[in-house]
Design an enzyme around this catalytic site. Structure first.
Site, PDB file in Angstrom:
ATOM      1  N   SER A  24      20.725  33.974  44.029  1.00 54.32           N
ATOM      2  CA  SER A  24      21.470  35.096  44.116  1.00 54.32           C
ATOM      3  C   SER A  24      21.207  35.879  45.398  1.00 54.32           C
ATOM      4  CB  SER A  24      21.219  36.024  42.861  1.00 54.32           C
ATOM      5  OG  SER A  24      19.736  36.529  42.825  1.00 54.32           O
ATOM      6  N   THR A 156      61.748  62.558  40.097  1.00 52.03           N
ATOM      7  CA  THR A 156      61.490  62.081  38.503  1.00 52.03           C
ATOM      8  C   THR A 156      62.038  60.848  38.682  1.00 52.03           C
ATOM      9  OG1 THR A 156      62.820  63.127  37.412  1.00 52.03           O
ATOM     10  CG2 THR A 156      60.814  64.343  37.519  1.00 52.03           C
ATOM     11  N   HIS A 157      61.555  59.830  38.031  1.00 51.18           N
ATOM     12  CA  HIS A 157      62.231  58.374  38.076  1.00 51.18           C
ATOM     13  C   HIS A 157      62.681  57.977  39.439  1.00 51.18           C
ATOM     14  CE1 HIS A 157      62.747  59.421  33.576  1.00 51.18           C
ATOM     15  NE2 HIS A 157      63.105  60.517  34.114  1.00 51.18           N
ATOM     16  N   SER A 278      56.156  43.217  64.136  1.00 53.31           N
ATOM     17  CA  SER A 278      56.456  41.916  63.441  1.00 53.31           C
ATOM     18  C   SER A 278      56.587  40.901  64.656  1.00 53.31           C
ATOM     19  CB  SER A 278      57.910  41.807  62.553  1.00 53.31           C
ATOM     20  OG  SER A 278      58.341  40.506  62.529  1.00 53.31           O
ATOM     21  N   LYS A 284      60.383  46.079  63.947  1.00 60.06           N
ATOM     22  CA  LYS A 284      59.683  46.495  62.678  1.00 60.06           C
ATOM     23  C   LYS A 284      58.340  47.237  62.965  1.00 60.06           C
ATOM     24  CE  LYS A 284      60.104  45.418  58.995  1.00 60.06           C
ATOM     25  NZ  LYS A 284      59.866  43.795  58.434  1.00 60.06           N
ATOM     26  N   GLU A 291      49.996  49.114  52.344  1.00 61.60           N
ATOM     27  CA  GLU A 291      50.216  48.197  51.434  1.00 61.60           C
ATOM     28  C   GLU A 291      48.746  47.264  51.118  1.00 61.60           C
ATOM     29  OE1 GLU A 291      53.690  45.677  52.984  1.00 61.60           O
ATOM     30  OE2 GLU A 291      53.033  46.541  54.541  1.00 61.60           O
ATOM     31  N   LYS A 326      26.517  41.968  40.314  1.00 62.47           N
ATOM     32  CA  LYS A 326      26.462  42.499  41.807  1.00 62.47           C
ATOM     33  C   LYS A 326      27.564  42.339  42.670  1.00 62.47           C
ATOM     34  CE  LYS A 326      21.720  41.681  41.242  1.00 62.47           C
ATOM     35  NZ  LYS A 326      21.826  41.557  39.920  1.00 62.47           N
TER      36      LYS A 326
HETATM   37  N1  ARG Z   1      18.318  37.762  40.261  1.00 61.97           N
HETATM   38  C1  ARG Z   1      18.284  38.364  39.004  1.00 61.97           C
HETATM   39  C2  ARG Z   1      19.560  39.253  38.577  1.00 61.97           C
HETATM   40  O1  ARG Z   1      20.072  39.683  39.534  1.00 61.97           O
HETATM   41  C3  ARG Z   1      16.835  39.104  38.894  1.00 61.97           C
HETATM   42  C4  ARG Z   1      16.380  39.072  37.648  1.00 61.97           C
HETATM   43  C5  ARG Z   1      15.925  37.834  37.167  1.00 61.97           C
HETATM   44  N2  ARG Z   1      15.281  37.923  35.976  1.00 61.97           N
HETATM   45  C6  ARG Z   1      14.981  36.856  35.431  1.00 61.97           C
HETATM   46  N3  ARG Z   1      14.429  37.024  34.019  1.00 61.97           N
HETATM   47  N4  ARG Z   1      15.398  35.488  35.783  1.00 61.97           N
HETATM   48  O2  ARG Z   1      19.562  39.522  37.525  1.00 61.97           O
END
Ligand code: ARG
Length: 465
Positions: A24, A156-157, A278, A284, A291, A326
């Protein structure tokens, strides 16, 4: 080679595909500043509680500072074999300071570490987002004040309905942005508790001071339940929900800009700064930024949906699924940040075609309601009947192919003999908007008062910092 962190139990290293799916670092390297800040606070607390020596804590702190500067300089070697930011930092710390590095992980786990880091990260995102939306409001209110009396068609509409002012239309987005900021602020309040010290899931036997680490990281208090602390991702979901709603607002506005700038409509023009040409059609002028704002909403809503689905089947406490929280969220926050800044730029840039707006505002018998209101007010006709009389007058005008104010008084009197010349004065678009003085209505004086009040409020907020 087996892993340095848990090699005691393991004889072999991971399969290549295991490493590939597990890694990660490409995402959580963006948490490095938060990770290091949390580690420093943790080490200082461990020393203050007599769990590690002051000397070790000092070396750990210095080593972490070095790592932060290496990362900032770009000289830090992120290793995929070390999986994530936590192990990359700890491993580099060991290279820098030796054995004392191994004491940092006392009384914590990557589970409370990552929860802490990501809370700090999302908190920063919330603060930046709030500032960006405050800028957006400032520019909107400034333009609204400038155009408090500029008449445009209200729809409206998507059918011409009643005249409104362009300033009023812009101020509607100031109100939406205010609610957006409120939602982010709410999310921030609930987010601001510290998971650190929950350790893997059960807490720890060491005499840690969770209040101290919470305070050191600017949290209001430690989270009360260790299982909840390591497994909660509500703070991401809530922030993404706020982001999804905010993006939806921006997308609606972007859609309006697309419509307004179309030559078919021609109410607003964007300059070269916010349009593209364009490669084939020389005439254009495309509203690409608008957009793309509209399209970025998909990412934000998608990230919210994706994380809800990741979380919905997870038993307590930490599951590796949560590592997937994340990437989508970071991308969504980035998309929202771009979108709000692009909209702010477009609002500052756009130029309404006031003459065209005024003509369009009167098209489609847009002041018919004003005539009906006159009948109610002056002739004391019940509104339902006034609506009917006006409908017949509109039909007469339509039959003659003229606008309401172009219809001869005699033609109106053929429908309702008591109509006088006074009624005609109500039919201009200016008179129409001027009469809409009810609280929250579009009258120019309302709009300037609202815009000024917002500008004062925003200025005050900015001063308070
Ligand atoms: N890279 C992990 C995450 O983002 C960190 C936590 C990892 N914990 C574990 N018990 N393997 O969630």
């Amino acid at each position: 080679m087996s892993n340095k962190m848990w090699g005691g139990r393991f004889g072999e290293g991971p399969d290549a595909i295991m490493e590939e799916i597990n890694v990660s670092i490409d995402v959580d390297r963006h948490l490095h500043a938060q990770d290091i800040a949390a580690s420093k606070v943790h080490a200082a607390m461990l020393a203050a509680q007599g769990i590690i020596t002051a000397d070790d804590a000092k070396n750990i702190g210095r080593g972490l500072d070095t790592i932060l500067s290496e990362i900032r300089k770009g000289s830090f070697d992120f290793k995929r074999a070390l999986e994530d930011i936590h192990m990359n930092v700890e491993s580099r710390l060991a290279e820098l300071i030796g054995a004392a590095a191994g004491r940092l992980h006392t009384a914590r786990s990557r589970n409370d570490q990552v929860a802490t880091d990501f809370r700090l990260y999302v908190r920063d995102v919330i603060d930046q987002t709030d500032a960006a939306f405050a800028d957006f409001q400032r520019v909107l209110a400034t333009r609204a004040l400038e155009h408090a009396g500029t008449v445009m068609p209200g729809f409206t509409h998507l059918q011409t309905a009643q005249p409104v002012t362009f300033g009023h239309h812009l101020m509607a987005y100031v109100e939406m942005a205010a609610r957006d900021r409120g939602r982010f602020a709410d999310a921030r309040k609930r987010l601001n508790e510290s998971p650190l010290g929950a350790a893997a899931l059960a807490g720890t036997s060491f005499p840690i001071d969770r209040g101290a680490t919470a305070k050191g990281l600017g949290f209001d208090r430690p989270m009360a339940n260790s299982l909840d602390a390591v497994s909660d991702r509500d703070f991401v979901l809530e922030t993404l929900s706020a982001a999804a709603i905010a993006s939806t607002h921006l997308s609606r506005f972007a859609e309006e800009i697309v419509i307004w700038t179309s030559p078919l409509v021609g109410l607003v023009r964007l300059s070269d700064k916010f349009t593209t040409g364009s490669s084939i059609m020389p005439q254009k002028r495309n509203p690409d930024a608008a957009e793309l704002v509209r399209a970025k909403t998909g990412r934000v809503v998608g990230a919210l949906t994706a994380l809800l689905i990741v979380m919905k089947g997870l038993p307590l406490a930490y599951q590796k699924d949560m590592q997937e929280d994340k990437q989508g969220a970071m991308e969504a926050f980035g998309a929202l940040s771009l979108a709000v800044r692009a909209m702010t730029g477009m609002v500052a840039d756009l130029v309404p075609d006031e003459a065209r707006m005024k003509v369009a505002a009167g098209e489609g018998y847009a002041t018919a309601t004003d005539l009906a209101d006159w009948l109610v007010r002056t002739l004391k006709i019940p509104f339902r009947d006034a609506h009917h009389v006006t409908g017949r007058i509109v039909a007469a005008a339509s039959k003659q192919g003229v606008a309401l104010h172009e219809l001869p008084l005699s033609a109106m009197q053929a429908v309702e003999p008591r109509i006088t010349r006074d009624a005609l004065a109500m039919l201009s678009v200016e008179a129409s908007v001027k009469s809409r003085t009810s609280y929250g209505g579009t009258a120019p004086k309302n709009v300037s008062a609202q815009a000024k009040a917002w500008l004062r409020r925003l200025e005050k907020e900015q001063k308070l910092g």
